[in-house]
Design a protein around this motif. Structure first.
Motif, PDB file in Angstrom:
ATOM      1  N   GLY A 155       0.839  -1.200   0.000  1.00 34.12           N
ATOM      2  CA  GLY A 155       0.000   0.000   0.000  1.00 34.12           C
ATOM      3  C   GLY A 155       0.866   1.240   0.000  1.00 34.12           C
ATOM      4  N   ILE A 156       0.314   2.350   0.497  1.00 28.62           N
ATOM      5  CA  ILE A 156       1.072   3.594   0.604  1.00 28.62           C
ATOM      6  C   ILE A 156       0.987   4.089   2.043  1.00 28.62           C
ATOM      7  N   ASN A 157       1.752   5.135   2.363  1.00 28.59           N
ATOM      8  CA  ASN A 157       1.683   5.748   3.684  1.00 28.59           C
ATOM      9  C   ASN A 157       0.553   6.775   3.675  1.00 28.59           C
ATOM     10  N   ASP A 158      -0.619   6.348   4.118  1.00 36.35           N
ATOM     11  CA  ASP A 158      -1.809   7.196   4.071  1.00 36.35           C
ATOM     12  C   ASP A 158      -1.696   8.416   4.975  1.00 36.35           C
ATOM     13  N   VAL A 159      -1.029   8.282   6.114  1.00 33.55           N
ATOM     14  CA  VAL A 159      -0.882   9.412   7.030  1.00 33.55           C
ATOM     15  C   VAL A 159      -0.064  10.513   6.376  1.00 33.55           C
ATOM     16  N   ASP A 160       1.076  10.154   5.797  1.00 36.83           N
ATOM     17  CA  ASP A 160       1.932  11.146   5.144  1.00 36.83           C
ATOM     18  C   ASP A 160       1.198  11.853   4.004  1.00 36.83           C
ATOM     19  N   ALA A 161       0.474  11.077   3.203  1.00 40.91           N
ATOM     20  CA  ALA A 161      -0.238  11.656   2.063  1.00 40.91           C
ATOM     21  C   ALA A 161      -1.304  12.637   2.530  1.00 40.91           C
ATOM     22  N   ALA A 162      -2.072  12.259   3.559  1.00 36.97           N
ATOM     23  CA  ALA A 162      -3.113  13.146   4.083  1.00 36.97           C
ATOM     24  C   ALA A 162      -2.504  14.397   4.694  1.00 36.97           C
ATOM     25  N   GLN A 163      -1.411  14.258   5.399  1.00 38.00           N
ATOM     26  CA  GLN A 163      -0.738  15.425   5.980  1.00 38.00           C
ATOM     27  C   GLN A 163      -0.282  16.390   4.894  1.00 38.00           C
ATOM     28  N   HIS A 164       0.202  15.857   3.795  1.00 41.15           N
ATOM     29  CA  HIS A 164       0.642  16.707   2.688  1.00 41.15           C
ATOM     30  C   HIS A 164      -0.531  17.501   2.114  1.00 41.15           C
ATOM     31  N   VAL A 165      -1.663  16.828   1.945  1.00 42.46           N
ATOM     32  CA  VAL A 165      -2.851  17.498   1.401  1.00 42.46           C
ATOM     33  C   VAL A 165      -3.274  18.661   2.289  1.00 42.46           C
ATOM     34  N   VAL A 166      -3.425  18.402   3.582  1.00 41.79           N
ATOM     35  CA  VAL A 166      -3.921  19.431   4.496  1.00 41.79           C
ATOM     36  C   VAL A 166      -2.895  20.559   4.648  1.00 41.79           C
ATOM     37  N   SER A 167      -1.619  20.216   4.649  1.00 42.57           N
ATOM     38  CA  SER A 167      -0.576  21.244   4.702  1.00 42.57           C
ATOM     39  C   SER A 167      -0.619  22.136   3.470  1.00 42.57           C
ATOM     40  N   HIS A 168      -0.850  21.530   2.306  1.00 43.07           N
ATOM     41  CA  HIS A 168      -0.963  22.283   1.058  1.00 43.07           C
ATOM     42  C   HIS A 168      -2.120  23.271   1.136  1.00 43.07           C
ATOM     43  N   LEU A 169      -3.256  22.823   1.644  1.00 45.98           N
ATOM     44  CA  LEU A 169      -4.422  23.705   1.759  1.00 45.98           C
ATOM     45  C   LEU A 169      -4.164  24.827   2.760  1.00 45.98           C
ATOM     46  N   ALA A 170      -3.543  24.483   3.885  1.00 43.58           N
ATOM     47  CA  ALA A 170      -3.229  25.505   4.891  1.00 43.58           C
ATOM     48  C   ALA A 170      -2.220  26.514   4.357  1.00 43.58           C
ATOM     49  N   ASP A 171      -1.226  26.039   3.629  1.00 43.54           N
ATOM     50  CA  ASP A 171      -0.213  26.941   3.058  1.00 43.54           C
ATOM     51  C   ASP A 171      -0.811  27.902   2.040  1.00 43.54           C
ATOM     52  N   SER A 172      -1.906  27.484   1.403  1.00 46.26           N
ATOM     53  CA  SER A 172      -2.539  28.352   0.405  1.00 46.26           C
ATOM     54  C   SER A 172      -3.532  29.323   1.041  1.00 46.26           C
ATOM     55  N   GLY A 173      -3.574  29.327   2.375  1.00 49.34           N
ATOM     56  CA  GLY A 173      -4.392  30.315   3.081  1.00 49.34           C
ATOM     57  C   GLY A 173      -5.744  29.817   3.552  1.00 49.34           C
ATOM     58  N   ARG A 174      -6.035  28.548   3.370  1.00 55.89           N
ATOM     59  CA  ARG A 174      -7.320  28.017   3.811  1.00 55.89           C
ATOM     60  C   ARG A 174      -7.303  27.827   5.329  1.00 55.89           C
ATOM     61  N   GLN A 175      -8.361  28.315   5.981  1.00 61.08           N
ATOM     62  CA  GLN A 175      -8.430  28.280   7.439  1.00 61.08           C
ATOM     63  C   GLN A 175      -9.451  27.276   7.966  1.00 61.08           C
ATOM     64  N   ARG A 176     -10.445  26.955   7.136  1.00 57.45           N
ATOM     65  CA  ARG A 176     -11.531  26.064   7.587  1.00 57.45           C
ATOM     66  C   ARG A 176     -11.560  24.838   6.667  1.00 57.45           C
ATOM     67  N   ILE A 177     -10.721  23.878   7.000  1.00 57.56           N
ATOM     68  CA  ILE A 177     -10.536  22.687   6.155  1.00 57.56           C
ATOM     69  C   ILE A 177     -11.360  21.539   6.718  1.00 57.56           C
ATOM     70  N   ALA A 178     -12.293  21.034   5.908  1.00 57.18           N
ATOM     71  CA  ALA A 178     -13.142  19.916   6.322  1.00 57.18           C
ATOM     72  C   ALA A 178     -12.655  18.617   5.680  1.00 57.18           C
ATOM     73  N   LEU A 179     -13.132  17.504   6.210  1.00 58.52           N
ATOM     74  CA  LEU A 179     -12.779  16.183   5.686  1.00 58.52           C
ATOM     75  C   LEU A 179     -14.049  15.405   5.357  1.00 58.52           C
ATOM     76  N   ILE A 180     -14.106  14.851   4.156  1.00 61.87           N
ATOM     77  CA  ILE A 180     -15.149  13.882   3.816  1.00 61.87           C
ATOM     78  C   ILE A 180     -14.494  12.512   3.829  1.00 61.87           C
ATOM     79  N   ASN A 181     -14.849  11.708   4.818  1.00 57.91           N
ATOM     80  CA  ASN A 181     -14.228  10.399   5.011  1.00 57.91           C
ATOM     81  C   ASN A 181     -15.235   9.300   4.666  1.00 57.91           C
ATOM     82  N   HIS A 182     -14.818   8.058   4.886  1.00 55.18           N
ATOM     83  CA  HIS A 182     -15.671   6.900   4.585  1.00 55.18           C
ATOM     84  C   HIS A 182     -15.725   6.020   5.821  1.00 55.18           C
TER      85      HIS A 182
END
Length: 326
Positions: A155-182
């Motif tokens: 598989g892949i490292n899901d934690v690292d990948a998710a952290q990268h996504v949220v960090s990218h959104l935060a770095d672009s100035g997003r303050q209210r980041i939601a998650l749609i999970n399963h």
């Protein structure tokens, strides 16, 4: 057409034809080519049952998929089939729906020696039950995996990948980041949520909102997004744990009269073709789906050849693809 006639047509021994049919490396290239040409010209079909009786192997792999409608699962299966065929194997596909009773039906093929091994993509929570049924038979788990144990997995490292996504959104100035999970019975869902929450904690972002989609479908993603839009304040970014969920979220945003990414940025996960089909095109984490499938076959064949071999846990590289949605 018998194997003896193939041998006469190719001008080689019956043993040489047998070695070619069994993918042996000991055949000279020139002789292999002559045998393959004779097989092609005569439209020879090997007697699979006779081969199974002779070798005690079926050259068949059971592939148990939890959700064949999921584009990611479909791509993994393609990788499994391509690699299996290269190694002289065929696959039998079983759609389990992560239902243990349906799984039992497919797994009877193991006890009946109809397949040589199994590759599963079931929820992590089902692995202990599956282990009791599968026993010591060759087995590899895809995407969902155990940190330790006797089951090889990839598989892949899901934690690292998710952290990268949220960090990218935060770095672009997003303050209210939601998650749609399963479904949290899937380990990937738990790990991606862990990565999401860890970045919010480190960045000291107070807003945190998670909606759980009923299934991995565009309709379920749309329904989850509608719940997020009803909140005050509404999110300015959404991370969905699959491209399919993200596509549904984008549809809900559009129907609410809002724009992606101006009002709400959206990021998906898996890197399926769907990410390029939606408008605007979807930013996503691309999993090496076909490579995951191919690697699963390699690990399984190791266990088939050497049942006593040590279980392997393989983490493959993922890639973040930035597009117009975020």
């Amino acid at each position: 057409m018998s194997i003896q006639k193939i041998a006469r047509l190719a001008g080689v021994s019956v043993a040489t034809v047998s070695r070619v049919l069994n993918n042996s490396d000991t055949v000279k290239p020139k002789n292999r080519e002559r045998v393959l040409q004779a097989i092609k010209e005569s439209n020879y079909q090997p007697n699979l049952l006779a081969r199974q009786l002779r070798t005690a192997r079926s050259s068949m792999i059971l592939v148990m998929v939890s959700n064949i409608a999921n584009p990611f699962c479909a791509e993994v299966v393609k990788g499994i089939e391509e690699q299996a065929e290269k190694k002289g194997y065929r696959i039998l596909l079983c759609h389990s729906g992560s239902d243990i009773e349906r799984s039992k039906s497919g797994l009877r093929l193991l006890t009946g020696k109809m397949v040589d091994g199994i590759i599963t993509m079931d929820a992590f929570s089902k692995l202990p039950e599956l282990k009791m049924i599968i026993g010591d038979a060759p087995w590899v788990q895809c995407a969902e995996y155990a940190d330790t144990g006797a089951v090889s997995c990839v598989g892949i490292n899901d934690v690292d990948a998710a952290q990268h996504v949220v960090s990218h959104l935060a770095d672009s100035g997003r303050q209210r980041i939601a998650l749609i999970n399963h479904d949290l019975s899937y380990k990937y869902a738990r790990l991606r949520e862990r990565g999401y929450k860890s970045v919010l904690h480190v960045r000291e972002l107070d807003y945190q909102s998670v909606e759980y989609a009923a299934e991995l479908s565009s309709a379920a993603g749309k329904a989850a997004m509608e719940k997020l839009l009803a909140q005050q304040p509404r999110p300015d970014a959404v991370f969905a744990v699959s491209d399919t969920l993200a596509a549904g979220a984008m549809r809900a945003i559009e129907q609410a009269g809002l724009k992606v990414p101006q009002d709400i940025a959206v990021v998906g996960f898996d890197g399926t073709e769907l990410a390029e089909m939606v408008s605007p095109q979807l930013t996503t984490v691309q999993q090496p789906s076909r490579e995951i499938g191919a690697k699963a076959v390699e690990l399984l064949l190791k266990r088939i050849e050497n049942p006593a071999s040590v279980a392997e846990r393989v983490m493959m590289d993922w890639r973040f693809i930035s597009r117009a949605s975020a």
